[in-house]
Design a protein around this motif. Structure first.
Motif, mmCIF file in Angstrom:
data_model
loop_
_atom_site.group_PDB
_atom_site.id
_atom_site.type_symbol
_atom_site.label_atom_id
_atom_site.label_comp_id
_atom_site.label_asym_id
_atom_site.label_seq_id
_atom_site.Cartn_x
_atom_site.Cartn_y
_atom_site.Cartn_z
ATOM 1 N N ARG A 1 1.028 -1.198 -0.024
ATOM 2 C CA ARG A 1 -0.136 0.036 -0.020
ATOM 3 C C ARG A 1 0.996 1.179 0.078
ATOM 4 O O ARG A 1 0.309 2.256 -0.411
ATOM 5 C CB ARG A 1 -0.981 0.061 1.142
ATOM 6 C CG ARG A 1 -0.281 0.115 2.464
ATOM 7 C CD ARG A 1 -1.248 -0.107 3.504
ATOM 8 N NE ARG A 1 -0.602 -0.209 4.979
ATOM 9 C CZ ARG A 1 0.159 -1.223 5.257
ATOM 10 N NH1 ARG A 1 0.297 -2.260 4.562
ATOM 11 N NH2 ARG A 1 0.832 -1.429 6.490
ATOM 12 N N GLU A 2 2.004 1.284 0.438
ATOM 13 C CA GLU A 2 3.022 2.410 0.533
ATOM 14 C C GLU A 2 4.122 2.111 -0.531
ATOM 15 O O GLU A 2 5.304 2.805 -0.179
ATOM 16 C CB GLU A 2 3.672 2.459 1.894
ATOM 17 C CG GLU A 2 2.631 2.762 2.911
ATOM 18 C CD GLU A 2 3.112 2.828 4.271
ATOM 19 O OE1 GLU A 2 4.400 2.925 4.487
ATOM 20 O OE2 GLU A 2 2.480 2.270 5.281
ATOM 21 N N LYS B 1 3.799 7.543 -5.515
ATOM 22 C CA LYS B 1 3.709 6.966 -4.124
ATOM 23 C C LYS B 1 2.523 6.575 -3.717
ATOM 24 O O LYS B 1 1.563 7.229 -3.891
ATOM 25 C CB LYS B 1 4.571 7.878 -3.211
ATOM 26 C CG LYS B 1 5.817 8.495 -3.568
ATOM 27 C CD LYS B 1 6.470 9.152 -2.321
ATOM 28 C CE LYS B 1 7.958 9.522 -2.628
ATOM 29 N NZ LYS B 1 8.759 8.393 -2.662
ATOM 30 N N GLY B 2 2.407 5.419 -3.243
ATOM 31 C CA GLY B 2 1.232 4.882 -2.765
ATOM 32 C C GLY B 2 0.457 4.082 -3.768
ATOM 33 O O GLY B 2 0.400 4.239 -5.051
ATOM 34 N N ASP C 1 -2.894 3.407 -4.437
ATOM 35 C CA ASP C 1 -3.842 3.945 -5.224
ATOM 36 C C ASP C 1 -3.329 4.764 -6.448
ATOM 37 O O ASP C 1 -3.973 4.658 -7.591
ATOM 38 C CB ASP C 1 -4.635 4.851 -4.173
ATOM 39 C CG ASP C 1 -5.403 4.087 -3.345
ATOM 40 O OD1 ASP C 1 -5.813 2.799 -3.377
ATOM 41 O OD2 ASP C 1 -5.934 4.744 -2.339
#
Length: 153
Positions: free
Chosen positions: A41-42, A53-54, A56
């Protein structure tokens, strides 16, 4: 030929890495949800155009990227691995209706990835952006090829 993560006489890969190799070689517009099974997720993702970054943001990037492609396939030819990091060598074959007259384009590259909590937390791609994109454009492509030829002589 797809890279076989179960090849005989090879050191077993960590789970995060074998999952990554398997998923990337089957990735398509129809199964982008599989990215959640291999990326943390990170995650930090870097290629010649973007730094994200991330998860999503990475997922949105892939959705946007694959949306305009007719096809995109990765064939992994080699993996050099340690416990929590690996270098992956690959060929990407993709087809975009506005590039290279709609014909398939092959680009070789490599990725440096790091694993954390059985997922990829860092992914950096190394590839020739010119051969992937700029050389495929009608006018700019001819100019870049000319410059490359002059530089080589």
């Amino acid at each position: 030929m797809k890279y076989d993560v179960t090849r005989e006489n090879s050191t077993p890969m960590p789970l995060w890495l074998s999952n990554f190799v398997k998923i990337y070689q089957t990735l398509s517009t129809d199964n982008l949800e599989l990215l959640a099974t291999i990326y943390h997720r990170e995650v930090t993702f870097i290629d010649p155009i973007h730094e994200l970054k991330g998860f999503d943001n990475l997922f949105q990037y892939f959705q946007d990227l694959y949306e305009n492609l007719v096809s995109c396939d990765f064939v992994i030819s080699n993996v050099i691995a340690q416990e929590d990091q690996a270098a992956i060598y690959w060929t990407m074959s993709y087809q975009h209706p506005k590039l290279n007259k709609g014909n398939v384009i092959n680009v070789t590259g490599s990725s440096y990835i790091k694993g954390y909590e059985d997922k990829v937390i860092y992914h950096r791609d190394y590839l020739d952006l010119g051969s992937m994109l700029y050389e495929q454009l009608p006018v700019l492509g001819k100019l870049i090829k000319l410059i490359k030829n002059k530089a080589a002589n």
